[in-house]
Motif scaffolding. Structure first.
Motif, PDB file in Angstrom:
ATOM      1  N   ARG A 157       0.848  -1.188   0.000  1.00 24.29           N
ATOM      2  CA  ARG A 157       0.000   0.000   0.000  1.00 24.29           C
ATOM      3  C   ARG A 157       0.889   1.246   0.000  1.00 24.29           C
ATOM      4  O   ARG A 157       1.887   1.311   0.712  1.00 24.29           O
ATOM      5  CB  ARG A 157      -0.884   0.028   1.246  1.00 24.29           C
ATOM      6  N   GLY A 159      -0.145   5.126   0.120  1.00 29.30           N
ATOM      7  CA  GLY A 159      -0.572   6.047   1.159  1.00 29.30           C
ATOM      8  C   GLY A 159      -2.081   6.126   1.181  1.00 29.30           C
ATOM      9  O   GLY A 159      -2.747   5.880   0.167  1.00 29.30           O
ATOM     10  N   TRP A 162      -3.801   8.396  -1.562  1.00 27.43           N
ATOM     11  CA  TRP A 162      -3.199   8.107  -2.864  1.00 27.43           C
ATOM     12  C   TRP A 162      -4.018   8.636  -4.025  1.00 27.43           C
ATOM     13  O   TRP A 162      -3.462   8.937  -5.084  1.00 27.43           O
ATOM     14  CB  TRP A 162      -3.013   6.597  -3.022  1.00 27.43           C
ATOM     15  N   SER A 202       0.220   2.019   5.256  1.00 19.09           N
ATOM     16  CA  SER A 202       1.069   2.723   4.287  1.00 19.09           C
ATOM     17  C   SER A 202       2.505   2.291   4.509  1.00 19.09           C
ATOM     18  O   SER A 202       2.943   2.160   5.654  1.00 19.09           O
ATOM     19  CB  SER A 202       0.939   4.244   4.469  1.00 19.09           C
ATOM     20  N   ARG A 205       6.293   5.156  -0.257  1.00 22.81           N
ATOM     21  CA  ARG A 205       5.697   6.251  -1.006  1.00 22.81           C
ATOM     22  C   ARG A 205       6.777   6.864  -1.882  1.00 22.81           C
ATOM     23  O   ARG A 205       7.790   7.356  -1.380  1.00 22.81           O
ATOM     24  CB  ARG A 205       5.120   7.327  -0.080  1.00 22.81           C
TER      25      ARG A 205
END
Length: 314
Positions: A157, A159, A162, A202, A205
């Motif tokens: 995942r 964020g 997203w 999360s 990223r």
């Protein structure tokens, strides 16, 4: 609207998707609708004086030709990146990062998904190379002895914010994949025994999604050494701090533990450097005392009336 190269490709990608959904098909259609959209935001031409010409040049087609940028499911075709490249280049004078174009495609390609396990399966099915990349990543975790600490689909995942910024899932670049290993080892050995079963919200990223979602410039998520977690057993925010602060005081420095508390019972763990933080009543502070106790939250600042008191009525 489209002048900032950090946002040009993403903004144009979303606009093209929205204009397609409202009926645009040809270069002339997109040009007319994009110009109207721009005027609504107060711009004159948004740095795109000839949208139709840019699209037509990219495809060697007349302005009225159907560009077929999307398929019947509103997913981008292989012509969509070329359209983005042409428009983003025109918008920013050529100063658009190729990686940002990839992010922009992902913004509209996967926005019908969610970050649940079913959404992850659909995300995998859309590109055969994704399954291969996930397999290599899982092999790294197994070789490193941290397989199964958290479900793979949760660790991929991106964020919670997203949408409009990137894709719901992403396999981190090879050069940072091993950074999560000590963090997962820490979660398994110390965090799970203290807190119980966890869900990862999360992890990695990329730089553009991190900026778009409001992450810190030096966020450990960019290096894939961090994971945001939520306990699966009912507990209050105060109880969560009471379980984690003693760990942070006892072994946080040796473990290079970064510990952050977000809203509710969502919290952050990384192994990038030793520090702790939380936000209470609008101000940041260190939530854990040196002896492992929980520091009380900062008091709420009194509101300040910017106007002098009104004189009594007569």
């Amino acid at each position: 609207m489209f002048s900032d190269p950090r946002w040009a490709a993403r903004a144009i990608a979303i606009e093209l998707r929205d204009q397609h959904r409202s009926g645009a098909r040809s270069a002339d259609d997109y040009a007319e609708r994009l110009a109207a959209s721009c005027r609504r935001f107060g711009g004159k031409d948004c740095g795109l004086p000839s949208v139709a010409a840019a699209l037509a040049q990219a495809f060697g087609a007349r302005g009225a030709d159907d560009l077929a940028l999307f398929d019947s499911l509103d997913l981008p075709t292989d012509r969509f990146p070329a359209a983005l490249r042409a428009l983003a280049s025109a918008a920013s004078g050529g100063a658009v990062d190729v990686a940002l174009l990839d992010v922009a495609v992902g913004v509209v390609a996967d926005d019908d998904l969610d970050q649940g396990e079913g959404g992850f399966r659909r995300w995998l099915q859309r590109d055969p190379s994704r399954s291969q990349a996930v397999g290599r990543y899982e092999a790294l975790l197994a070789t490193s002895g941290v397989s199964g600490v958290l479900p793979t689909w949760q660790l991929l995942r991106t964020g919670s914010d997203w949408r409009g910024c990137g894709a719901p899932f992403e396999v981190p670049p090879l050069e940072v994949q091993a950074n999560i290993v000590p963090t997962l080892a820490l979660v398994r050995s110390r965090i799970v025994p203290a807190v119980g079963t966890l869900e990862a919200k999360s992890a990695y990223r990329g730089p553009w999604l991190n900026v778009c979602a409001g992450g810190a410039e030096r966020s450990a998520h960019r290096e894939f050494s961090a994971v945001d977690l939520v306990p699966q057993s009912p507990m209050t925010r105060g109880e969560l701090k009471a379980r984690l602060c003693p760990l942070y005081a006892a072994s946080g420095e040796a473990d290079r533990m970064g510990l952050g508390f977000y809203a509710g019972v969502r919290f952050h763990i990384d192994t990038q450097r030793h520090r702790s933080w939380a936000t209470e009543n609008g101000r940041a502070f260190s939530p854990c005392a040196a002896d492992g106790s929980v520091n009380p939250p900062l008091p709420l600042l009194p509101s300040v009336n910017p106007l002098p008191p009104a004189p009594p009525s007569r």
